[in-house]
Write an enzyme that holds these catalytic residues in place. Structure first.
Site, PDB file in Angstrom:
ATOM      1  N   SER A 156       0.862  -1.181   0.000  1.00  0.00           N
ATOM      2  CA  SER A 156       0.000   0.000   0.000  1.00  0.00           C
ATOM      3  C   SER A 156       0.896   1.227   0.000  1.00  0.00           C
ATOM      4  CB  SER A 156      -0.849   0.008   1.281  1.00  0.00           C
ATOM      5  OG  SER A 156      -1.461   1.273   1.478  1.00  0.00           O
ATOM      6  N   TYR A 169      -3.060  -1.044  10.439  1.00  0.00           N
ATOM      7  CA  TYR A 169      -2.925  -1.257   8.991  1.00  0.00           C
ATOM      8  C   TYR A 169      -1.573  -0.751   8.483  1.00  0.00           C
ATOM      9  CZ  TYR A 169      -4.219  -1.191   4.025  1.00  0.00           C
ATOM     10  OH  TYR A 169      -4.246  -1.400   2.668  1.00  0.00           O
TER      11      TYR A 169
HETATM   12  C1  BGC Z   1      -6.258   1.392   1.819  1.00  0.00           C
HETATM   13  C2  BGC Z   1      -7.415   2.226   1.297  1.00  0.00           C
HETATM   14  C3  BGC Z   1      -6.957   3.647   1.023  1.00  0.00           C
HETATM   15  C4  BGC Z   1      -5.665   3.699   0.235  1.00  0.00           C
HETATM   16  C5  BGC Z   1      -5.108   5.110   0.116  1.00  0.00           C
HETATM   17  C6  BGC Z   1      -5.112   1.517   0.868  1.00  0.00           C
HETATM   18  O1  BGC Z   1      -4.039   0.695   1.253  1.00  0.00           O
HETATM   19  O2  BGC Z   1      -6.670   0.044   1.978  1.00  0.00           O
HETATM   20  O3  BGC Z   1      -8.475   2.212   2.234  1.00  0.00           O
HETATM   21  O4  BGC Z   1      -7.965   4.336   0.312  1.00  0.00           O
HETATM   22  O5  BGC Z   1      -4.696   2.862   0.826  1.00  0.00           O
HETATM   23  O6  BGC Z   1      -5.082   5.783   1.336  1.00  0.00           O
END
Ligand code: BGC
Length: 271
Positions: A156, A169
């Site tokens: 991410s 996360y």
């Molecule tokens: C998340 C999303 C988010 C994106 C940008 C991703 O890794 O799961 O919820 O919109 O990152 O922030």
């Protein structure tokens, strides 16, 4: 039968995509099939979603199977790999994509909120990558690819961008970064390539709240210099390329596919 729309750069290859029943995983599963791969679509809860993706892949003339598995459970992952290898003979590609969010203010975050995210996003990736690497080493080289095997870890932008109220996360994705780089370093001599994709805001169920109303969408677009929200196909094309021999000299890298989200857009008008 629908005509293939992509060059068959993954012809004859066997892929496993975790979290393949929706969102980014579904987009990647279809993109790999469009490039010629047969695909196992692993899913956690949506059998209907997985079967729909399997049908789309079969309509492209490729083989596909839906297999239920919780990637945070060692026995499930073992069974997933056994079933995949029994179905296709081996695997050439793992897309370790399954992931989730359990957002909470840090002072209110429960141990369960923390654990669930780490278990799926990080421990699940450890388990899947380990079994994929073992399978690549067990079966040895195949003429379908220059590499012994390829792994794409779905990371991410939050492997580099801190994220308030999502410490679990962001910590999981920061962990993915060094897990990916460490195993890429370790397995490069065996010709196993391991890379990550760092998606930005891609329109999927995980971030529905961030794009479903016009107000939310406008606010989100302020973070995306390129001026549009991503689609699962954007990630699918990147994954297809990273797994192909066109990317044969690339390992240990994170490819951000984010419309510029990691470019500190707040600084565009001066610091
Ligand atoms: C998340 C999303 C988010 C994106 C940008 C991703 O890794 O799961 O919820 O919109 O990152 O922030």
């Amino acid at each position: 039968m629908q005509a293939p729309t992509q060059p068959q750069v993954l012809a004859g290859q066997k892929a496993l995509v975790t979290g393949g029943s929706s969102g980014i995983g579904a987009g990647v599963a279809v993109a790999l099939a469009q490039a010629g791969a047969d695909v196992v679509v692993a899913y956690h809860s949506s059998a209907d979603g997985a079967n729909e993706i399997v049908a789309q892949i079969q309509a492209l003339g490729r083989q596909a199977r839906a297999v239920k598995a919780d990637v945070s459970c060692r026995d499930d992952v073992q069974a997933l790999f056994e079933q995949s290898i029994a179905a296709f003979g081996t695997l050439d590609i793992l897309i370790s994509n399954a992931g989730l969010q359990r957002d909470a203010a840090f002072v209110d975050m429960t141990l369960q909120d923390w654990q669930q995210v780490i278990d799926t996003n990080l421990t699940g990736m450890f388990l899947c990558c380990q079994l994929a690497a073992r399978e690549f080493l067990r079966r040895g080289p195949r003429p379908v690819s220059r590499a012994l095997g390829k792994i794409v870890c779905m990371s991410s932008v939050h492997e580099v961008i801190p994220w308030a109220e999502r410490a679990n996360y962001a910590a999981s994705k920061g962990g993915v970064k060094l897990l990916m780089q460490s195993i890429a370093q370790e397995l490069a001599p065996k010709r196993i390539r391991i890379n990550s994709i760092g998606p930005g805001a891609i329109k999927t169920p995980i971030n529905r709240e961030a794009w479903e109303t016009p107000e939310a969408r406008d606010k989100l677009l302020e973070l995306i210099p390129y001026g549009r929200i991503g689609e699962p196909e954007d990630i699918g094309r990147a994954a297809m390329w990273l797994c192909s021999d066109a990317a044969d000299y690339i390992t240990g890298q994170t490819l951000f596919v984010d419309g510029g989200m990691t470019l500190y857009p707040e600084f565009a008008d001066g610091g």
